[in-house]
Write a protein that holds these residues in place. Structure first.
Motif, PDB file in Angstrom:
ATOM      1  N   ASN A  57      -3.034 -35.296  32.605  1.00 41.40           N
ATOM      2  CA  ASN A  57      -3.277 -33.911  32.982  1.00 41.40           C
ATOM      3  C   ASN A  57      -2.989 -32.988  31.809  1.00 41.40           C
ATOM      4  N   ILE A  58      -3.651 -31.835  31.828  1.00 44.83           N
ATOM      5  CA  ILE A  58      -3.454 -30.839  30.764  1.00 44.83           C
ATOM      6  C   ILE A  58      -2.356 -29.880  31.205  1.00 44.83           C
ATOM      7  N   ASN A  59      -1.336 -29.724  30.368  1.00 48.43           N
ATOM      8  CA  ASN A  59      -0.253 -28.776  30.635  1.00 48.43           C
ATOM      9  C   ASN A  59      -0.262 -27.712  29.540  1.00 48.43           C
ATOM     10  N   ILE A  60      -0.541 -26.474  29.936  1.00 47.60           N
ATOM     11  CA  ILE A  60      -0.544 -25.355  28.996  1.00 47.60           C
ATOM     12  C   ILE A  60       0.613 -24.434  29.371  1.00 47.60           C
ATOM     13  N   PHE A  61       1.498 -24.190  28.410  1.00 45.04           N
ATOM     14  CA  PHE A  61       2.724 -23.459  28.709  1.00 45.04           C
ATOM     15  C   PHE A  61       2.598 -21.979  28.371  1.00 45.04           C
ATOM     16  N   CYS A  62       3.159 -21.156  29.262  1.00 45.24           N
ATOM     17  CA  CYS A  62       3.300 -19.723  29.002  1.00 45.24           C
ATOM     18  C   CYS A  62       4.423 -19.215  29.895  1.00 45.24           C
ATOM     19  N   GLU A  63       5.565 -18.899  29.287  1.00 45.58           N
ATOM     20  CA  GLU A  63       6.715 -18.406  30.035  1.00 45.58           C
ATOM     21  C   GLU A  63       7.167 -17.103  29.411  1.00 45.58           C
ATOM     22  N   LYS A  88      -8.820 -27.467  40.602  1.00 44.37           N
ATOM     23  CA  LYS A  88      -8.174 -28.414  39.686  1.00 44.37           C
ATOM     24  C   LYS A  88      -7.045 -27.763  38.881  1.00 44.37           C
ATOM     25  N   VAL A  89      -6.947 -26.418  38.971  1.00 48.04           N
ATOM     26  CA  VAL A  89      -5.986 -25.696  38.134  1.00 48.04           C
ATOM     27  C   VAL A  89      -4.910 -25.101  39.014  1.00 48.04           C
ATOM     28  N   VAL A  90      -3.654 -25.309  38.645  1.00 41.58           N
ATOM     29  CA  VAL A  90      -2.516 -24.769  39.378  1.00 41.58           C
ATOM     30  C   VAL A  90      -1.632 -24.008  38.388  1.00 41.58           C
ATOM     31  N   GLY A  96       3.632 -18.671  33.803  1.00 39.04           N
ATOM     32  CA  GLY A  96       2.190 -18.742  33.584  1.00 39.04           C
ATOM     33  C   GLY A  96       1.746 -20.146  33.224  1.00 39.04           C
ATOM     34  N   ASN A  97       2.622 -21.153  33.395  1.00 36.18           N
ATOM     35  CA  ASN A  97       2.277 -22.525  33.035  1.00 36.18           C
ATOM     36  C   ASN A  97       1.127 -23.038  33.895  1.00 36.18           C
ATOM     37  N   LEU A  98       0.117 -23.605  33.195  1.00 32.94           N
ATOM     38  CA  LEU A  98      -1.038 -24.162  33.893  1.00 32.94           C
ATOM     39  C   LEU A  98      -0.961 -25.677  33.880  1.00 32.94           C
ATOM     40  N   VAL A  99      -1.270 -26.273  35.035  1.00 34.93           N
ATOM     41  CA  VAL A  99      -1.423 -27.727  35.129  1.00 34.93           C
ATOM     42  C   VAL A  99      -2.849 -27.982  35.603  1.00 34.93           C
ATOM     43  N   ILE A 100      -3.638 -28.669  34.746  1.00 36.21           N
ATOM     44  CA  ILE A 100      -5.060 -28.925  35.046  1.00 36.21           C
ATOM     45  C   ILE A 100      -5.218 -30.409  35.327  1.00 36.21           C
ATOM     46  N   ASP A 101      -5.608 -30.716  36.533  1.00 39.20           N
ATOM     47  CA  ASP A 101      -5.814 -32.101  36.952  1.00 39.20           C
ATOM     48  C   ASP A 101      -7.219 -32.517  36.529  1.00 39.20           C
ATOM     49  N   ILE A 102      -7.286 -33.457  35.574  1.00 45.04           N
ATOM     50  CA  ILE A 102      -8.605 -33.864  35.082  1.00 45.04           C
ATOM     51  C   ILE A 102      -9.028 -35.224  35.624  1.00 45.04           C
ATOM     52  N   SER A 103      -8.284 -35.685  36.661  1.00 40.05           N
ATOM     53  CA  SER A 103      -8.718 -36.950  37.266  1.00 40.05           C
ATOM     54  C   SER A 103     -10.076 -36.726  37.936  1.00 40.05           C
TER      55      SER A 103
END
Length: 1104
Positions: A57-63, A88-90, A96-103
């Motif tokens: 999964n893609i984890n993009i951080f923003c805090e 697919k995006v949470v 502001g952390n994004l978790v993108i499920d690419i399964s």
């Protein structure tokens, strides 16, 4: 092993933790308390270039933080990214952390440029542009490699041409057995992965030249189809002058970015194999930053600077001749910070600046945004003025808080920084808890916190016992308000007060410091050799601070004591009852407190209790049959067979090692094991060629050493430790010297040992780094005067970097003070002493550590004499905290000149204006050239000259004299007062033939000076002396003296006879006249004196 001290891991961890806490105390930045309104601040974000693994999964951080807590939104490729519409995006709650499920999805769908916006009612902060790209490891295109046939002596290039991956793959050549192909000055791999042969030989014939590509992100390896090379010898190539295979021709150009590593490569054809050398045209290779690889064919320069641009020449040479190629290096620079904008906290009506100072090549373009929008399109704010990299905010008003973004970009990159402006009117508050107690060990460093906040920013002042504390050799007040006591002593204990003040009020806080005595074991456990079934007692008495109660832990062979009632732990001892052979080992006592600890160890040996007949004791024979087993990267097990003990049990085995790589022929002690052991697990260091030997010790002594073991070589690795004793010192006003203790060969862990030296101003963001080899210091030039720097020194070698280095603080060079002391006043105390007062110079003018003040004073002339007798200037030094001093040993009645100057470690500052003062009269010095002469039988002449130092107006002289005899008994002392203009005096009517003592003083209005003492004799009367001598030799005089002596003798005899016969004496007559009726009368013929007891008769013997 007797009383051997040891340092445990827990103690080392305690010290490291304390050091980290100290550093955090000194480096903490100003923070706005979160209970106060404030714009958002980005606290964590993903890197600008983010390569993702398509399998995860893609984890993009923003805090971010702020008050109120910010909300978050995202853009993708410059447009709003509606997170809620994509299942697919949470977005994680509160961030502001994004978790993108690419399964079930292709990762390429989510590639792009992402940017996070954190906003609240006071402003908006934005993250960097985060470029999301999928890692790629494409397959090698199918190809059929035809066999390559070449003649012996010709050059050859085997091309690899791997598939383009993201990130690019790592290339290496191997054979069918997965063994790396040998490379040397003739055969080497180029930077692009191709394999170059300067000339081929018959042995190069093989069918398994295989190029491998390893893709690091996905940890996959792909191989090219094997290449077959056949070398023929039917038409060999002859010897020839070198020519360049890569780069071709005589000239080429390359570009490199500042701060990157420059790699220049020259590969030459030729027979014999050419040697490659490098030079820089019109300059020298940068010392400490360049290195050669691939058999001199590759030149690497680390941390490239603008000065590294220019022409580099590689020369290929063999015995047939030489060729050269010139590479022109052009240095460009992505934007880099000189000074990034910092958060700005202003009170209403205040003025402040946001500074965005950057550089680069080409010069970066600076653009400003406010709350994420270009500043040009924001509302017009008359209080705001933008000038290139500076925004000036004047006369700010409540409610004008915002977040400003500075973006600096050129062709090679960009920098983005957020800095908020928060307009608050807040009285000071101290964030450090009230009455906090600090405890430190004596002679260590103490840090007392005074974290504060206010708007305007508060000024911090410290007091101890109502006395103000200023920066000095003992104290240092850090920018964040922390008070540092460099070397805490017991007298530094007590209550400290810090006061935070601004125009809205003051806030004080009290903290308490207790300086404790260190914990020390004063009676250590000692080596014990006891008989079986007896008692063994180990003592462990400690001296400690009475307020710290040390605990005691006993270890056996570095493990817990056996769970056995025979082991009795007392308050200061360990007792082992009914000792058995199993109890042998090393016992360690650890005494620790909450602040420090101490430890000591001793060994227990158990012997048989039964008496043995007298036997001959000798040293043991050396161990034999050394064997290495359980071989690992960092350890190996050594086993041996003990030699004959020779009737004395072996106490221990000493294991030594030789490092034939770094110190051949030198044997060093490695470890000791108990005399019952025949094996030891040895901890090893990387990159060492070990040989081991063993010695045995019994009660007689050490054995000879065993034969060495076979050699055991450890593989290289990155360093485990960094250089120690890192120090920072200023040597001149614009330089700073960083020094350290170099690592030993054993500590290097691998080839290519270098030192990565980094420094930056305290609280700055950008580090400057150089990499050096074979040196123990580096001089940094162009530093501002006496500025606090953070410095690190990290060990690196060809296999990587050492651990993260500790930050060391130090100051750059000092310069002389610029201001002279003012209000200098002199108060004369007496003719020989004066007191001088002055005002301390401002600390900002010292430009270093104020060491004190030099008071220079000089006697210009005497007030009594008309001529000048100027003396050499004298200098007194007073410590930096003093503003008053005493001038001793002055000359009375003199005119003096005085000035004062401050000084630091670099030198003296300017002198104050000269002050003139005069000393009052004092007592004069002694008269000089005092001489006494005989004039006749009864007179003496006393002569003298005036004192060398009048010390005022002479009022006269006091002459005292008296006769003395041969026993030094003095006669009557007489005094004579003489006028000041007299320099001689005649004494008449003295006694002839007499010894006299004289005292002469000079006098002023103040009093008498020191006396000069002289002795003299009056002349002898020779006529009288002759008459006395004549009488003493006359016969009648001699007869008269004899008659007198005879008469005295007869009288003595009569007295004794009368006493012996009991004649009455006056005492007897008185007793007869007043007899006590209770006393019986004595007989007439008793023969004793009535006034003595009977027992007293024994003391007198009657004359016969």
């Amino acid at each position: 092993m007797d009383g051997k001290r040891s340092c445990s891991l827990c103690g080392g961890a305690m010290m490291i933790m304390m050091m980290m806490m100290m550093i955090s105390h000194m480096t903490s930045a100003l923070e706005v308390p979160l209970d106060l309104p404030q714009p958002p601040t980005i606290t964590n974000q993903s890197p600008k270039d983010y390569i993702i693994d398509p399998r995860e999964n893609i984890n993009i951080f923003c805090e971010a933080k702020g008050k109120p807590h910010p909300s978050f939104s995202w853009t993708r490729n410059g447009t709003h990214f509606d997170v809620e519409k994509d299942p697919k995006v949470v977005m994680m709650p509160g961030t502001g952390n994004l978790v993108i499920d690419i399964s079930g999805e292709k990762a390429e769908v989510y590639e792009g440029v992402y940017q996070c916006i954190a906003r609240n009612e006071h402003g908006s902060a934005v993250s960097n542009n985060i470029v999301i790209r999928q890692s790629r490891s494409p397959l090698w295109s199918k190809e059929k490699n035809e066999p390559i046939t070449v003649q012996r002596g010709t050059s050859l290039i085997l091309q690899c041409r791997p598939p383009a991956g993201l990130p690019p793959p790592i290339i290496f050549w191997m054979d069918n057995n997965f063994q790396r192909l040998p490379q040397n000055s003739r055969v080497s791999q180029a930077l692009n992965g191709d394999l170059y042969f300067s000339n081929v030989i018959m042995e190069d014939t093989r069918n398994d030249y295989i190029c491998y590509a390893r893709f690091p992100h996905t940890q996959t390896i792909q191989q090219k189809q094997p290449i077959t090379v056949k070398v023929l010898d039917n038409s060999p190539s002859g010897e020839r002058v070198p020519s360049f295979l890569h780069p071709p021709g005589m000239e080429s150009t390359t570009m490199v970015l500042k701060g990157d590593t420059l790699e220049l490569e020259c590969i030459a054809d030729g027979l014999p194999t050419p040697n490659i050398s490098w030079t820089k045209v019109n300059g020298e290779l940068p010392s400490g930053r360049f290195s050669f690889y691939s058999f001199q064919k590759t030149l690497k320069i680390k941390e490239v600077t603008e000065a590294d641009g220019g022409d580099y020449r590689c020369i290929a040479k063999n015995r047939m001749g030489s060729s050269q190629h010139t590479i022109t290096v052009v240095v460009r620079a992505a934007p880099f910070w000189i000074s990034a904008p910092q958060n700005l906290i202003l009170a209403p009506k205040e003025t402040g600046n946001l500074t965005c100072d950057v550089d680069g090549n080409p010069k970066p373009t600076i653009t400003w945004s406010v709350n994420g929008n270009p500043i040009e399109s924001s509302h017009n704010d008359p209080s705001r003025k933008v000038s290139d990299g500076v925004i000036t905010l004047s006369d700010v008003q409540t409610g004008s808080s915002a977040v400003y973004q500075c973006n600096a970009s050129n062709d090679y990159g960009y920098l983005l920084a957020n800095a908020f402006v928060s307009v608050l009117a807040e009285p000071p508050r101290v964030l450090t808890s009230l009455n906090h107690e600090y405890s430190v060990i004596s002679n260590s460093r103490a840090l007392l916190d005074c974290a504060s906040f206010g708007s305007p920013l508060p000024k911090i002042t410290w007091f101890k016992d109502s006395q103000s504390i200023l920066n000095s050799d003992l104290y240092h007040i850090h920018k964040n308000g922390t008070l540092e006591i460099n070397v805490a002593q017991p007298q530094n204990s007590g209550k400290y007060t810090c006061i935070a003040s601004n125009n809205l009020g003051n806030k004080e806080n009290h903290v308490h410091l207790q300086v404790k005595e260190p914990t020390r074991i004063i009676r250590q456990p000692e080596y014990k050799e006891v008989q079986r079934n007896s008692i063994a007692v180990f003592e462990c008495k400690v001296k400690h601070d009475p307020t710290l109660i040390p605990s005691m832990i006993w270890l056996k062979d570095n493990g817990e004591l056996p769970d056995d009632p025979r082991f009795e732990v007392g308050s200061d001892s360990l007792t082992i009852h009914d000792v058995t052979e199993d109890d042998e080992g090393t016992y360690t006592c650890i005494r620790n407190t909450t602040l420090d600890q101490d430890s000591a160890s001793a060994t227990l040996t158990v012997v048989e209790a039964t008496p043995t007949p007298t036997m001959i004791l000798e040293q043991p024979d050396p161990p034999t049959d050394l064997e290495l087993t359980d071989q690992r990267e960092r350890s190996v097990r050594l086993t041996w067979t003990p030699g004959d003990e020779h009737n004395s049990p072996i106490k221990l085995f000493l294991i030594q090692y030789e490092d034939s790589l770094h110190e051949p022929g030198v044997w060093l002690n490695m470890t000791e094991v108990s005399g019952t052991s025949t094996t030891a697990q040895l901890e090893l260091s990387p990159y060492v060629y070990y040989s081991f030997r063993v010695l045995a010790l019994n009660g007689v002594g050490l054995s000879e050493s065993s034969d060495p073991s076979r050699q055991y070589r450890t593989n290289p690795a990155k360093p485990d430790v960094n250089p120690s004793d890192v120090e920072v010192s200023g040597t001149s006003p614009d330089t700073m010297t960083i020094s350290w203790r170099e690592l030993s060969g054993l500590e290097s862990n691998g080839p290519g040992l270098q030192y990565k030296v980094s420094w930056r101003m305290k609280d700055a963001e950008q580090w400057t780094t150089v990499t050096l080899a074979n040196v123990s210091q580096h001089v940094v030039t162009g530093t501002p005067t006496f500025t606090l720097y953070e410095v690190t020194v990290q060990a690196v070698n060809d296999y990587g970097e050492g651990p993260r280095p500790e930050v060391v603080l130090g100051y750059s060079g000092e310069n002389s003070p610029t201001v002279a002391p003012e209000n200098v006043k002199v108060s004369v105390q007496s003719g020989t002493e004066a007191e001088v007062h002055w005002e301390a110079v401002p600390l900002s003018s010292v430009r270093g550590r104020l060491k004190g003040y030099k008071v220079t004073y000089q006697k210009m002339r005497s007030l009594h004499k008309q001529d000048y007798d100027r003396e050499n200037p004298q200098v007194l030094i007073f410590s930096g905290e003093e503003t008053v001093g005493r001038l001793p040993d002055l000359h009375p009645y003199s005119h003096y000149r005085l000035n004062i100057r401050a000084f630091n470690g670099h030198g003296d500052g300017p002198s104050s204006t000269d002050q003139q003062f005069q000393t009052p009269e004092g007592v004069p010095g002694p008269p000089t050239n005092v001489n006494i002469r005989n004039l006749n039988l009864d007179s003496l002449l006393v002569e003298w000259t005036p004192p060398l130092e009048d010390n005022g107006h002479l009022t006269g002289y006091l002459l005292k004299y008296q006769p003395i005899n041969t026993t030094e008994e003095a006669g009557l002392l007489k005094e004579v007062l003489l006028p000041a203009n007299e320099t001689s005096y005649t004494l008449d009517k003295l006694t002839h033939s007499t010894h006299y003592k004289f005292f002469l003083n000079a006098m002023t209005e103040t009093g008498s000076g020191p006396a000069v003492t002289k002795e003299a004799f009056t002349e002898v009367d020779e006529a009288m002396t002759n008459r006395q001598a004549e009488i003493a030799t006359q016969g009648w005089f001699i007869g008269l003296m004899c008659a007198i002596a005879l008469l005295i003798l007869v009288l003595l005899i009569v007295c004794f006879i009368k006493r012996n016969k009991g004649g009455k004496y006056p005492v007897k007559e008185k007793e007869d006249a007043h007899q006590d009726p209770e006393i019986q009368p004595m007989k007439e013929d008793d023969g004793t004196f009535g006034e003595y007891r009977e027992s007293d008769r024994n003391f007198f013997i009657p004359l016969r």
